[in-house]
Design a protein around this motif. Sequence first.
Motif, mmCIF file in Angstrom:
data_model
loop_
_atom_site.group_PDB
_atom_site.id
_atom_site.type_symbol
_atom_site.label_atom_id
_atom_site.label_comp_id
_atom_site.label_asym_id
_atom_site.label_seq_id
_atom_site.Cartn_x
_atom_site.Cartn_y
_atom_site.Cartn_z
ATOM 1 N N HIS A 87 0.851 -1.187 0.000
ATOM 2 C CA HIS A 87 0.000 0.000 0.000
ATOM 3 C C HIS A 87 0.891 1.243 0.000
ATOM 4 O O HIS A 87 1.886 1.305 0.725
ATOM 5 N N PRO A 88 0.571 2.253 -0.820
ATOM 6 C CA PRO A 88 1.450 3.430 -0.916
ATOM 7 C C PRO A 88 1.701 4.137 0.416
ATOM 8 O O PRO A 88 2.773 4.731 0.602
ATOM 9 N N ASP A 89 0.766 4.075 1.346
ATOM 10 C CA ASP A 89 0.961 4.723 2.641
ATOM 11 C C ASP A 89 1.930 3.969 3.534
ATOM 12 O O ASP A 89 2.332 4.482 4.591
ATOM 13 N N HIS A 90 2.309 2.761 3.123
ATOM 14 C CA HIS A 90 3.178 1.937 3.971
ATOM 15 C C HIS A 90 4.468 1.532 3.260
ATOM 16 O O HIS A 90 5.151 0.607 3.707
ATOM 17 N N ARG A 91 4.792 2.226 2.200
ATOM 18 C CA ARG A 91 6.045 1.967 1.503
ATOM 19 C C ARG A 91 7.201 2.629 2.249
ATOM 20 O O ARG A 91 7.011 3.530 3.048
ATOM 21 N N ARG A 92 8.398 2.139 1.968
ATOM 22 C CA ARG A 92 9.625 2.606 2.632
ATOM 23 C C ARG A 92 9.610 2.289 4.123
ATOM 24 O O ARG A 92 10.216 2.996 4.924
ATOM 25 N N HIS A 93 8.891 1.208 4.474
ATOM 26 C CA HIS A 93 8.866 0.768 5.872
ATOM 27 C C HIS A 93 9.414 -0.654 6.012
ATOM 28 O O HIS A 93 9.123 -1.343 6.982
ATOM 29 N N GLY A 94 10.175 -1.108 5.044
ATOM 30 C CA GLY A 94 10.818 -2.416 5.148
ATOM 31 C C GLY A 94 9.904 -3.590 4.914
ATOM 32 O O GLY A 94 10.220 -4.715 5.341
ATOM 33 N N ILE A 95 8.772 -3.384 4.228
ATOM 34 C CA ILE A 95 7.822 -4.474 3.997
ATOM 35 C C ILE A 95 8.085 -5.176 2.671
ATOM 36 O O ILE A 95 7.967 -6.402 2.560
ATOM 37 N N GLY A 96 8.459 -4.420 1.640
ATOM 38 C CA GLY A 96 8.629 -4.991 0.306
ATOM 39 C C GLY A 96 9.684 -6.075 0.224
ATOM 40 O O GLY A 96 9.481 -7.098 -0.452
ATOM 41 N N GLY A 97 10.801 -5.897 0.940
ATOM 42 C CA GLY A 97 11.883 -6.886 0.900
ATOM 43 C C GLY A 97 11.458 -8.251 1.407
ATOM 44 O O GLY A 97 11.583 -9.258 0.689
#
Length: 308
Positions: A87-97
Amino acid sequence: MVTWPAGLSIKPLMQAEVDQAVACLNAIATADNSGEYVTRADVEDSLASSEHALGVWREDQLVAYAMVMHPDDDSDLAIVNQKGGVHPDHRRHGIGGPLLDWINNRPAPAIETEIQASNHGALVLFRSRGYQPIRYFSVMQRPYDATPIPAGPVPPGFDLIPFDPAYDESLRLAHNEIFQDHWRSHPKSKADWQKWFTGRSVFRPGLSYLVLDGDRIAAYTLAYEFDVDTEQTGVRELWAGQVGTRREYRGRGLARAALTAVLRAGAAAGFDRSGLGVDADSPTSAFRLYENLGYRNITSKILHQRIQ
């Protein structure tokens, strides 16, 4: 072993959570300008077709998801396709990796996914995990504005008609023949043809056109309307889903005639624009045709592959 950031709940994504999934996927589509908006039925079908589905939750909000689809039986590599996003509001929080690591842990000779060319963070992440770009696709649009729709005359000896169900089976066979030299195109069965083409609720037969040589289909354009896109964007778009010409008829302007007829029908029906997708490496001159009719590239998708 996948390590997730603190404060998240990781669990299988279930049919009972479709509403939260729709909200998450449509927020991703908006942020990435992908145009890939979904309905409840779309998500239900994807979950039913997936081999594994994962939801990442922060309290009661779905903040990321992943679906690993069943292997493509038509591929020599038994390729697994995956869908996923944060979700765009939760990007750059270490979830994608860790989400991608979970996907990569699935047993498969190869995994593939499409990434929006504008999503630079995703491109960097996937390439850091061993994915390589293998194919490029463009999404093009033509607004219905003051620019006149170019002419698309039907050459002598041919007839241009709206889609007629009596030609449906002939059209399926023509489609299979036309696309046999296209990358990864496989013959469509009667069931698949109905499911994905002329049997879909989004198909617009009255806005689709065939070019006939006698009773033989020489070229065609099929049109679709996705109500969910209009709901999300406020723009009514007529999608030219398939444009094709039999090999022996190519170079005579028949695809142009069919697509121009679709464009004019869309304008008369009150659409705001037309859109279509094209393989950047298409063996035909499709890209040039679309540009000549006023379509312009608005976004690109890059198919990535990881050999396990």
